[in-house]
Each structure stands twice: as structure tokens, then as C-alpha cells.
Design a protein around this motif. Structure first.
Motif, mmCIF file in Angstrom:
data_model
loop_
_atom_site.group_PDB
_atom_site.id
_atom_site.type_symbol
_atom_site.label_atom_id
_atom_site.label_comp_id
_atom_site.label_asym_id
_atom_site.label_seq_id
_atom_site.Cartn_x
_atom_site.Cartn_y
_atom_site.Cartn_z
ATOM 1 N N ASP A 78 -8.282 4.603 -9.200
ATOM 2 C CA ASP A 78 -7.218 3.858 -9.857
ATOM 3 C C ASP A 78 -7.095 4.181 -11.342
ATOM 4 O O ASP A 78 -5.999 4.452 -11.844
ATOM 5 C CB ASP A 78 -7.457 2.356 -9.649
ATOM 6 N N ASP A 160 0.163 0.168 -4.619
ATOM 7 C CA ASP A 160 0.469 -1.151 -5.175
ATOM 8 C C ASP A 160 -0.677 -1.604 -6.075
ATOM 9 O O ASP A 160 -1.593 -2.298 -5.662
ATOM 10 C CB ASP A 160 0.695 -2.152 -4.036
ATOM 11 N N THR A 161 -0.605 -1.203 -7.350
ATOM 12 C CA THR A 161 -1.623 -1.573 -8.324
ATOM 13 C C THR A 161 -1.001 -2.444 -9.406
ATOM 14 O O THR A 161 0.220 -2.569 -9.508
ATOM 15 C CB THR A 161 -2.216 -0.315 -8.985
ATOM 16 N N TRP A 162 -1.836 -3.015 -10.260
ATOM 17 C CA TRP A 162 -1.344 -3.914 -11.308
ATOM 18 C C TRP A 162 -0.487 -3.189 -12.337
ATOM 19 O O TRP A 162 0.355 -3.798 -12.997
ATOM 20 C CB TRP A 162 -2.518 -4.601 -12.003
ATOM 21 N N TRP A 163 -0.719 -1.887 -12.473
ATOM 22 C CA TRP A 163 0.008 -1.136 -13.495
ATOM 23 C C TRP A 163 1.222 -0.381 -12.950
ATOM 24 O O TRP A 163 1.915 0.303 -13.711
ATOM 25 C CB TRP A 163 -0.925 -0.145 -14.190
#
Length: 270
Positions: A78, A160-163
Motif C-alpha cells: 500500500d 479501495d484504500t484510504w488515499w
């Protein structure tokens, strides 16, 4: 619109304060500079896109059977993926900075190409530019897909990551800055200095823009060619790049972020 005003819009005259290079050494240097810059940036991308289109057409199903993802993960880790995404955006902003520097280095102020203080009118025209190109562009994409002459374009394939969403916005603005400052501002200005007619420089800029989108198919190439004609003429008439950057960024932001959030509801576009 009266006939005279329409004629000036279709056939604008080059600005009087853009001096045409007369010294043979300066002209040769300008030609070499343009070739090198394009080969390092979007010119090479155009050649690669043409090869990608030919390759896709030679495969079973042609370009219509292919899927092209615009924003893809660069690593299974990530943090590394995030850094690589940001580095890609930095490279695009650097292309815009290089184009701006070369414009200034050639003796033309950034104010002259509309890269000075952002004006309220720039934002308004940017929204108009996004609407004028974005909605018809979507229709052209749907038609091209139905005819089998365009790939299935996936605006975002990031995990689908926070960033994910912030990076997509940054990517949209980076693409817009690099393309509009170099393909429109830099190329049109330098061709003016070489004595090119306005229509000739407009077509050159638009063809370049269309060429490096051909990896998406004929629809992507034609759509961006038309975008280049509209955006290029706007620049020639107004000498403002900010509206083009804003309009382009809005189109890409809606496409990237909208697809990421509503992918399951947009299957009809495939």
C-alpha cells in the motif's frame, strides 16, 4: 454572432507581441527543442498509442474487445503504491513546469499565455470548458463502444484504500496541467515564433492530443482531437491557459472519482 466576429474566431491572427524568430540559429534551436521535448513527453506517447491501437486491432476482437485502465495500482504494498502514484503526478507537474519555463526562456512571459494570477473568470470559463467537452465526449464514447472502435476504458482500477480518492484528484490535476501547458501553451507559442499560421498550429496541437489517446481506440483519438481544436482555439483567442487546465481537471476528476464511487452503477458504459 455577426459574420466578421465569426471570421475572427475561425481565423484568428497571431498576437502582435509574439515575435517571429528570424535568426537561422534561433530557428534551428527552436525546431530541435520542440522535437526533443515532444519525444520526451507526449510525442513518444503518441507513437506508443498508435502501436497499441495497431496491436489491439490485430488481436481477436479488435480494439472493441480490449479493456484499458487509466489509473492502476503500481505495487501490492500500500505505501509503495501510494508513493509511486504521487511520483507519477510529480512527473506530470514537472512536464507542465518545463513547458512553462521554456515559454518564459523563449522571451514570452507567463502572463502572456495566461499563467499569471488566477481570475474569477478563469474558473467560470473552466466550468464551461468542462461542460462543452465532457458531456459530448461521453456520448462519443458510448457511440464508439457500440460501433466496436473503442476499448472499454476503466478510469480507475486502484484498490479501495484510504488515499484512493485524493490521489485520483491529484492525478486529474496533474494530467490537466501537463497536457494544457505543454500541448497547447508551449507548442502553439513556439510554433507562432516559427511563423506558423494559427490554423496550422491549432491542428498540430490537436493532432498531437488525439494521437496519444489512440490507445483507447478511434473514439478516444477523435474525441481528444476535437477537444484539442476547441481548447486550442480558445487559447488562441484569449491567451488564457487557466480555464483549459480547470476544465480538463474537472472532466478527469468527475471521470476518475465518479467511476471509483459508482462503478457498479456504470456497467452500461462498458
Amino acid at each position: 454572432m455577426d459574420g466578421g466576429r465569426l471570421g475572427r474566431l475561425i481565423r484568428p491572427h497571431p498576437p502582435a507581441d509574439i515575435e517571429v524568430l528570424s535568426d537561422p540559429r534561433e530557428r534551428r534551436a527552436a525546431h530541435v527543442e520542440i522535437v526533443v521535448v515532444l519525444l520526451l513527453t507526449f510525442g513518444m506517447s503518441g507513437i506508443s498509442s498508435v502501436l497499441s491501437l495497431i496491436e489491439a486491432e490485430l488481436q481477436r476482437g479488435g480494439i472493441g474487445g480490449q479493456t484499458v485502465a487509466l489509473n492502476t495500482s503500481q505495487s501490492t504494498l500500500d505505501l509503495i503504491d501510494l508513493i509511486r502514484q504521487l511520483l507519477g503526478a510529480v512527473r506530470l507537474f514537472a512536464i507542465a513546469a518545463l513547458a512553462g519555463y521554456l515559454i518564459w526562456r523563449s522571451g514570452v512571459s507567463l502572463h502572456r499565455v495566461g499563467l499569471d494570477r488566477l481570475r474569477r473568470s478563469d474558473v467560470g470559463w473552466g466550468v464551461v470548458a468542462a461542460a462543452v467537452i465532457g458531456l459530448p465526449g461521453l456520448g462519443l464514447y458510448v457511440i464508439a463502444r457500440s460501433l466496436g472502435v473503442n476499448a472499454d476504458v476503466v478510469p480507475s482500477a486502484l484498490t479501495d484504500t484510504w488515499w484512493r480518492l485524493p490521489v485520483l484528484v491529484v492525478s486529474a490535476w496533474a494530467n490537466a496541467a501537463a497536457e494544457e501547458v505543454l500541448v497547447v501553451g508551449y507548442l502553439v507559442t513556439r510554433l507562432r515564433q516559427l511563423g506558423w499560421r494559427e490554423n496550422s498550429s491549432l491542428v498540430a496541437s490537436a493532432v498531437l492530443r488525439g494521437s496519444y489517446h489512440l490507445y483507447q481506440g478511434v473514439g478516444g483519438g477523435v474525441g481528444n482531437l476535437l477537444m484539442g481544436l476547441v481548447y486550442g482555439r480558445f487559447f488562441q483567442r484569449t491567451s488564457r491557459l487557466w480555464p483549459l487546465i480547470i476544465g480538463h481537471a474537472l472532466i478527469d476528476t468527475v471521470a476518475f472519482v465518479g467511476f471509483a464511487l459508482l462503478r457498479d452503477q456504470l456497467n452500461w458504459l462498458s
